[in-house]
Design an enzyme around this catalytic site. Structure first.
Site, short mmCIF file in Angstrom:
data_model
loop_
_atom_site.label_atom_id
_atom_site.label_comp_id
_atom_site.label_asym_id
_atom_site.label_seq_id
_atom_site.Cartn_x
_atom_site.Cartn_y
_atom_site.Cartn_z
N ASN A 101 0.68 -1.10 -0.03
CA ASN A 101 -0.08 -0.14 -0.14
C ASN A 101 0.77 1.27 -0.09
O ASN A 101 1.89 1.28 0.52
CB ASN A 101 -0.99 -0.02 1.12
CG ASN A 101 -2.31 -1.09 0.97
OD1 ASN A 101 -2.07 -1.69 -0.01
ND2 ASN A 101 -2.87 -1.03 2.01
N MET A 102 0.13 2.41 -0.54
CA MET A 102 1.04 3.55 -0.85
C MET A 102 1.39 4.02 0.44
O MET A 102 2.70 4.26 0.58
CB MET A 102 -0.28 4.56 -1.27
CG MET A 102 0.23 5.96 -1.56
SD MET A 102 0.84 6.11 -3.22
CE MET A 102 -0.33 5.98 -4.20
N LYS A 103 0.78 3.88 1.70
CA LYS A 103 1.23 4.49 2.97
C LYS A 103 2.53 3.78 3.52
O LYS A 103 3.18 4.27 4.22
CB LYS A 103 0.05 4.25 3.82
CG LYS A 103 0.10 5.35 4.93
CD LYS A 103 -1.14 5.34 5.75
CE LYS A 103 -1.07 6.75 6.60
NZ LYS A 103 -1.24 7.99 6.23
N GLY A 104 2.59 2.35 3.07
CA GLY A 104 3.49 1.65 3.84
C GLY A 104 3.64 1.25 5.29
O GLY A 104 2.27 1.19 5.68
#
Lengths: 525, 258
Positions: free
Chosen positions: B129-132
């Site tokens: 995911n983008m956020k990591g």
């Protein structure tokens, strides 16, 4: 007891949030009223006495409902067809179900017995079923009076061996160590089964299958352990997934005390179709309400994917919605255990202050709810020593803010399902913190306009904005935009839509009206 | 502290070569003096020296818990061993983007999924995911990389179908639930399916999870395995280097569509 420290909150905002949530839920009532599902119909059959499996191991409620659905006649309600078949065949419920299960009888293919006669018979069976559930409820009340219970926050631990008999050993040890609530984690994947497994089970993955026999085995073990320990031990399972309402029936009949039962969890995290879930959750909550079961909602899960600081308002918004769905099903506030979690990144400065703000906010906004507080999981590493400290801080936040249901964190979270000593260390940790800080919450106050109060106010304001957006768009559309946990689902996507059936004129299910009768309504819609 | 002999490294407590280790375990015996003696003798049986049972507790139901300190006579030859990890050194996100992704003539496609009945997405989300996770951006945030997260409870068959549809260059699967070694069956199945579909050669196949090691992954026929404490850049470093090593550009964008 003296009052715990309180935050100054804008009551108008709280009222606005509740009104918006009530609108969101009442907008869905039309969909709920117009439809039934295969699982709701199987539940009705279970309540009317259909049990067991056929030669191929398929549960008889499934066999019967599939038979009716294949004929395109489920829109009238399985209860109607069962009643008609009993009268036409002169067979009692179970032999009739078995005959149908062996393919010897088509329950929709018998002579019409007339609506009045059918309903009279089914109502008698329904009264009997509800009487059974009511006596389970009275049993619980009696045992609670006789044995008493541990103080809040209740110590809640999970067992998850996959083998119900091994679960019993672990649960009994946990009770000796001080646990108040035992939850039997389900085998991973059960939520997506469109039937309930049958009989005692000894094989499961990441947990143990929820079956009525397993419920019975654990109930008996906990009654014995509770009697020895001198306090009532509550039993929890999962009323979620494609068989939500059927599990509610099983739990009601076997005197479970709590159920994980969220109105949206399956949609968001298991990709179960939302049209299906909204109907299923309504009926499951009717049963839970009637059985005196406390539900636990699943907002903690949002924070395992989304950020706990950024998405705190979505947790609160979802709690308002879950509360209104529960009221719609006739639940009392003390049955609605709204969930939240201690999931802020430990690296964040003043993170503990934000945790306190959230815990206190939830506690104050839902004063009648036995709030369910979930431990850190996302930021638990293999460093079990730090993990024990994280859990200690979680315990401190819980006792300070007066949480009700306290799911104990495990120092080995993220490594494996709890070992017997993990649970013991965790209970020791919580009992120590609760003992040493028992009345701290009454001795402190939150600084007016300080960091904690300001944060709580911000979260509340953002929740109101979100709820108003959802109310304007409609809940199904809002979920389609991914407002919860950043996961988007569409009304026609996900599993189980083929099990949603439009009710036809003359649809018959004796239970909803009887379950709701005489129950006060807390809804605003 | 004296000079460490790297050919014979021992645990260090507070002085070189003291060999101190701590361990804890539970025995299914009633609590008491006999139980403590059992814990001590068990430690001796493990080959430990001077075991000291510093804590013993009654867990109820005939279980006793122990914390033990002891010395181990064992040592390890640090000079000759090799790390059980996929990439020797890990690059940062920017470095990966600049030195690899920006130079590739097309975007590599990486597919992520929790396979089997596993519903625990926390691991795959942290990587994809983008956020990591914990300030480490996930693969979706990498420029020059097409990352697709299929989420939880995806069957191995579905992974293969989607990999074909999306022309995946790399597949990253997560297995969190490992009870009764269910993960081994799931992982083997996926590797076999890819093999049977003739897709294995043109796919970098990677697995992650709390009980996964690089060694285990290799044994199961995977290219790499990542255990606890892994961030997106650990996976990305391995994947881009492996793609370059295998000259994935020549696989073409339509590698399965012939």
């Amino acid at each position: 007891m003296r009052e715990l420290a309180r935050l100054k909150l804008d009551q108008d905002l709280v009222d606005t949030a509740r009104t918006a949530a009530a609108k969101i839920v009442s907008d869905l009532k039309q969909h709920i009223d117009a439809h039934t599902t295969v699982s709701v119909e199987r539940s009705a059959l279970r309540l009317l006495g259909v049990d067991g499996v056929n030669r191929d191991g398929i549960p008889l409620p499934n066999v019967l409902v599939e038979q009716i659905q294949r004929r395109g006649k489920l829109g009238l309600g399985a209860a109607y067809w069962l009643g008609n078949a009993i009268l036409a065949s002169n067979l009692p419920v179970q032999p009739l179900a078995e005959a149908a299960g062996q393919g010897r009888l088509d329950i929709t293919g018998l002579a019409d017995q007339g609506e009045a006669r059918v309903q009279k018979l089914v109502e008698e069976l329904a009264v009997k079923a509800l009487g059974e559930i009511a006596s389970r409820r009275q049993e619980r009340e009696l045992l609670l009076r006789q044995l008493g219970e541990g103080p809040q926050p209740y110590l809640y631990v999970i067992v998850a061996t996959g083998n119900i008999y091994e679960d019993v050993i672990q649960a009994r040890a946990a009770v000796t160590q001080g646990a108040d609530i035992i939850a039997v984690i389900r085998s991973t994947g059960q939520s997506l089964l469109d039937y309930v497994p049958y009989g005692p089970t000894t094989e499961g993955f990441g947990g143990t299958f929820a079956t009525q026999e397993n419920f019975r085995i654990m109930r008996q073990a906990l009654d014995e352990a509770g009697s020895n320990a001198g306090r009532y031990i509550r039993l929890t399972n999962y009323c979620s997934g494609l068989c939500m309402p059927e599990i509610a029936v099983m739990g009601a009949l076997e005197r479970l005390d709590m159920m994980l039962n969220d109105s949206m969890y399956g949609i968001i995290f298991r990709d179960i179709n939302m049209q299906r879930t909204f109907v299923d959750q309504y009926f499951s909550r009717l049963i839970n309400a009637y059985a005196g079961i406390i539900i636990n909602t699943g907002e903690d899960n949002y924070l395992t994917t989304a950020d706990a600081v950024e998405e705190a308002h979505a947790v609160l918004a979802s709690q308002f919605i879950n509360e209104q769905f529960a009221f719609l099903s006739g639940m009392q506030p003390d049955q609605v255990g709204l969930g939240h979690a201690f999931e802020i990144n430990p690296e964040l400065e003043d993170g503990f202050l934000l945790e306190l703000a959230q815990a206190q906010l939830v506690r104050q906004i839902f004063p009648g709810s036995p709030v369910k507080y979930m431990p850190p999981t996302k930021f638990m590493t293999g460093n079990i020593f730090r993990g024990q400290v994280q859990d200690a801080l979680f315990n401190a936040a819980s006792i300070l803010t007066g949480q009700s249901i306290h799911l104990l964190g495990m120092l080995t979270e993220g490594i494996h399902t709890p070992l017997v000593m993990d649970r013991a260390l965790s209970i020791e940790n919580a009992r120590y913190v609760f003992r040493t800080m028992r009345h701290l919450g009454e001795e402190i106050s939150f600084r007016p306009g300080g960091r904690i109060e300001t944060r709580a106010g911000q979260v509340l304001a953002r929740a109101v904005t979100l709820l108003e957006e959802i109310a304007a768009a409609g809940l199904m559309q809002a979920i389609g935009r991914g407002v919860f946990a950043g996961i988007a689902r569409t009304p026609s996507g996900g599993k189980g839509l083929d099990g949603v059936i439009a009710k036809e004129p003359g649809y018959y299910n004796p239970f909803p009206a009887r379950m709701l009768a005489g129950r006060g309504s807390y809804g605003r819609g | 502290m004296g000079e460490v002999d790297l050919s014979q490294v021992r645990p260090y407590g507070d002085s070189l070569d003291d060999g101190l280790v701590q361990l804890s375990f539970t025995l299914p015996v009633p609590f008491g003096g006999k139980a403590k003696e059992a814990a001590r003798q068990l430690s001796l049986g493990m080959g430990l020296l001077e075991p000291n049972v510093v804590h013993a507790a009654d867990l109820g139901e005939g279980f006793s818990f122990f914390v033990v300190y002891a010395r181990t006579p064992c040592s390890v030859d640090f000079d000759t061993l090799k790390a059980d990890r996929a990439a020797e050194t890990v690059m940062g996100k920017t470095e990966i983007e600049l030195h690899y992704l920006a130079k590739f003539r097309r975007k590599p496609v990486i597919l992520g999924a929790c396979i089997g009945t596993d519903a625990h997405t926390v691991g795959i989300d942290a990587i994809m995911n983008m956020k990591g996770y914990n300030g480490h951006k996930g693969l979706e945030a990498y420029h020059g990389l097409a990352a697709v997260n299929l989420g939880a409870q995806v069957s191995s068959e579905e992974v293969v179908v989607r990999a074909r549809e999306l022309n995946a260059d790399a597949i990253l699967v997560s297995q969190v639930v490992t009870q009764k070694n269910i993960h081994l069956a799931n992982l083997t199945r996926l590797a076999e399916l890819l093999e049977a579909e003739n897709m294995r050669e043109k796919t970098v196949l990677v697995v992650g999870g709390p009980r996964i090691s690089h060694r285990l992954a290799k044994e199961l026929g995977y290219d790499a395995g990542f255990g606890p404490g892994t961030y997106a850049e650990d996976v990305a470093t391995f994947v881009v280097q492996e793609l370059e090593r295998r000259n994935f550009i020549q696989w073409g964008e339509e590698k399965w569509k012939q």
